[in-house]
Design an enzyme around this catalytic site. Structure first.
Site, PDB file in Angstrom:
ATOM      1  N   GLU A   2      11.619  -3.211  -8.581  1.00  0.00           N
ATOM      2  CA  GLU A   2      10.892  -2.293  -7.691  1.00  0.00           C
ATOM      3  C   GLU A   2      11.509  -2.368  -6.307  1.00  0.00           C
ATOM      4  O   GLU A   2      11.792  -3.452  -5.803  1.00  0.00           O
ATOM      5  CB  GLU A   2       9.407  -2.666  -7.558  1.00  0.00           C
ATOM      6  CG  GLU A   2       8.558  -2.305  -8.750  1.00  0.00           C
ATOM      7  CD  GLU A   2       7.078  -2.642  -8.541  1.00  0.00           C
ATOM      8  OE1 GLU A   2       6.616  -2.705  -7.384  1.00  0.00           O
ATOM      9  OE2 GLU A   2       6.388  -2.847  -9.555  1.00  0.00           O
TER      10      GLU A   2
HETATM   11  C1  GBH Z   1       4.116  -3.364  -5.401  1.00  0.00           C
HETATM   12  O1  GBH Z   1       3.818  -4.619  -4.835  1.00  0.00           O
HETATM   13  C2  GBH Z   1       3.368  -3.149  -6.708  1.00  0.00           C
HETATM   14  O2  GBH Z   1       4.008  -3.849  -7.761  1.00  0.00           O
HETATM   15  C3  GBH Z   1       3.261  -1.682  -7.079  1.00  0.00           C
HETATM   16  O3  GBH Z   1       2.374  -1.509  -8.150  1.00  0.00           O
HETATM   17  C4  GBH Z   1       2.807  -0.887  -5.871  1.00  0.00           C
HETATM   18  O4  GBH Z   1       2.667   0.460  -6.147  1.00  0.00           O
HETATM   19  C5  GBH Z   1       3.816  -1.111  -4.773  1.00  0.00           C
HETATM   20  O5  GBH Z   1       3.784  -2.461  -4.423  1.00  0.00           O
HETATM   21  C6  GBH Z   1       3.510  -0.332  -3.517  1.00  0.00           C
HETATM   22  O6  GBH Z   1       2.270  -0.653  -2.979  1.00  0.00           O
HETATM   23  O7  GBH Z   1      -3.534  -5.430   1.069  1.00  0.00           O
HETATM   24  O8  GBH Z   1      -3.462  -7.695   1.848  1.00  0.00           O
HETATM   25  O9  GBH Z   1      -4.343  -7.221  -0.272  1.00  0.00           O
HETATM   26  C7  GBH Z   1       4.493  -4.931  -3.633  1.00  0.00           C
HETATM   27  C8  GBH Z   1       3.911  -6.184  -2.979  1.00  0.00           C
HETATM   28  C9  GBH Z   1       1.726  -7.139  -2.893  1.00  0.00           C
HETATM   29  C10 GBH Z   1       2.325  -5.452  -1.301  1.00  0.00           C
HETATM   30  C11 GBH Z   1       0.253  -6.883  -2.593  1.00  0.00           C
HETATM   31  C12 GBH Z   1       0.874  -5.196  -1.007  1.00  0.00           C
HETATM   32  C13 GBH Z   1      -1.350  -6.149  -0.961  1.00  0.00           C
HETATM   33  C14 GBH Z   1      -1.772  -7.119   0.087  1.00  0.00           C
HETATM   34  N1  GBH Z   1       2.496  -5.944  -2.663  1.00  0.00           N
HETATM   35  N2  GBH Z   1       0.085  -6.397  -1.244  1.00  0.00           N
HETATM   36  S1  GBH Z   1      -3.394  -6.838   0.711  1.00  0.00           S
END
Ligand code: GBH
Length: 483
Positions: free
Chosen positions: A378
């Site tokens: 990704e």
């Molecule tokens: C990806 O994670 C996912 O694998 C994918 O499904 C998603 O669509 C993509 O990101 C774009 O968002 O808001 O503080 O709870 C990337 C790493 C980890 C970034 C979780 C966002 C949320 C943190 N992600 N994080 S919080």
């Protein structure tokens, strides 16, 4: 910009999606509920109260999705299987044949057009019935997950040769059980993430061994796991303490899973030391970080055939002195996180872009884990879907990030084998709902047919795939002139 491009043939260019984010059909044909169905159906949880009930309606739009994939001429398509669509209550006894049919149709169509399926077994949409027995905080989940994987290998493995057990176990453990921002929304940052990660690692290893023991000989595929990492730049590279802090941050995020799987079956020393010391000072009789037996270490070590990485952003980290309270995975690290100055803001606040970080991350993985074959599973950027017209930024993103990935490949000797852009199309973006989109295609979520329209970046990515790297503009000008 350099004009480096991939010189070896066979580089796997593709795009990536996940089941809950695109499929819709949340209760169609006997599908069970997932934790994301439960969560999004509660008012006030997701921006605009959006949910994945219909999403891109990919459950009913295999041909439309295939049209986009064929137009891009991708070599690979990374998607995930919805566990509750296949086993509505999580267990094999609840098998839903229509769910299996859907994936058979999708996989057959991909094969027919020479698109290699890359399949994630679990991208966060856990059957709710399994959450009801405590989800990943319950050790019996190891065998339950293994049996689900066994069924998927047996059913789809004649055609699927690239498996990822989990998407981002770090997110499941930390965002699900520490921050509590994602389902199951448990806020126990002191110890639940560590216990959950422990179970996820064992579940992964178990699914890997099942493939080895029962299917590898006849199916000849690969099994891995998609880990996420933000590149971390030290506050000051001349201060050893700051360099250590940056390395520690990488070990707590990526090393938590990669060290056991790709190194020695055990957690990184920095984690064992930090969490162990703090636990002791906090008066606990044992470390909040669980330990593996020698047998478990041997079982976990080496359970991935290639390294799959999801990479979006770069952060700056600096050392902070010991915080003993509250007990948390976050404070166990003795770091504070800042934005990197040389980075750009995006529609998702915490995902600033800095292309140069990708080359450094790939090199770090190469050095740390002994030069494994790497797939970027990704990488992408979000824009605000209310202002979709200007797609310049996504083109800039692809140009600069892919250029840095290719420098790692061509100049640094990183064994990069493939790249799947996140994402094929705008989709349900978790807490952000449909307000932001990572897609190369726009989807009209207000229209019942969910029409897909290529953005300019889709054309740009098509050129990248066609030229097997950065498009060389002068060649096309020459081609045009001679036409
Ligand atoms: C990806 O994670 C996912 O694998 C994918 O499904 C998603 O669509 C993509 O990101 C774009 O968002 O808001 O503080 O709870 C990337 C790493 C980890 C970034 C979780 C966002 C949320 C943190 N992600 N994080 S919080």
């Amino acid at each position: 910009l350099s004009t480096v491009f991939i010189t070896k043939f066979g580089f796997q260019w593709g795009v990536s999606t996940s089941a809950y984010q695109i499929e819709g059909g949340w209760n169609a044909d006997g599908k069970g509920s997932s934790t994301w169905d439960t969560f999004t159906h509660k008012p006030g949880m997701i921006q605009n109260n959006d949910n994945g009930d219909v999403a891109c309606d990919s459950y009913n739009k295999i041909e439309e999705d295939l049209y986009m994939l064929r137009a891009l001429k991708v070599k690979t398509y990374r998607f995930s299987l919805s566990w509750p669509r296949i086993f509505p209550n999580g267990y094999r006894a609840s098998l839903n044949k229509k769910g299996v049919d859907y994936y058979n149709r999708l996989i057959d169509r991909l094969i027919r057009y020479n698109i290699t399926p890359m399949v994630t077994l679990h991208h966060w949409d856990l059957p709710q019935a399994l959450q009801d027995i405590n989800g990943w905080d319950n050790i019996t989940m190891i065998d339950i997950f293994n049996d689900y994987c066994d069924f998927c290998y047996e059913t789809f493995g004649d055609r699927v040769k690239f498996w990822m057990t989990f998407n981002q176990p770090h997110t499941i453990a930390w965002v699900g059980y520490g921050l509590g921002a994602f389902p199951p929304n448990i806020k126990k940052p002191a110890d639940a993430p560590y216990r959950v990660a422990h179970n996820l690692l064992k579940a992964h290893a178990s699914a890997y061994h099942t493939y080895d023991d029962k299917y590898r000989k006849t199916q000849h595929g690969l099994v891995s796991i998609s880990l996420n990492a933000d590149w971390v730049e030290p506050l000051d590279v001349n201060i050893p303490r700051e360099v250590d802090a940056a390395d520690r941050a990488l070990q707590f995020q990526l090393g938590w899973f990669a060290h056991p799987i790709f190194k020695n079956g055990d957690y990184p020393d920095a984690m064992k030391w930090q969490v162990g010391n703090k636990s002791e000072l906090q008066g606990l009789s044992e470390s909040r970080l669980p330990s593996f037996t020698e047998g478990e270490k041997a079982y976990i070590q080496g359970t991935a055939d290639v390294f799959c990485i999801n990479a979006y952003t770069t952060r700056r980290v600096h050392h902070v002195t010991s915080r003993l309270s509250p007990k948390s995975y976050e404070f166990d690290q003795d770091i504070a996180i800042k934005d990197v100055e040389d980075s750009q803001e995006t529609a998702v606040k915490e995902l600033r872009t800095a292309a140069w970080g990708l080359r450094r991350l790939l090199n770090w993985i190469k050095e740390e884990y002994g030069n494994p074959e790497i797939y970027i599973t990704e990488n992408g950027v979000s824009t605000n879907t209310a202002t979709t017209d200007d797609d310049t930024y996504r083109i800039f993103f692809l140009k600069t990030y892919i250029d840095e990935a290719l420098k790692a490949h061509n100049l640094d000797g990183v064994q990069l084998k493939g790249y799947t852009a996140w994402s094929l199309m705008d989709a349900f973006e978790w807490l952000n709902g449909y307000s932001v989109g990572f897609g190369l295609h726009h989807v009209d979520f207000k229209h019942p047919d969910r029409p897909r329209t290529p953005k300019r970046s889709a054309h740009y990515y098509y050129d990248i795939i066609r030229d097997n790297g950065q498009p060389l503009p002068f060649l096309h000008i020459m081609a045009k002139n001679s036409a």
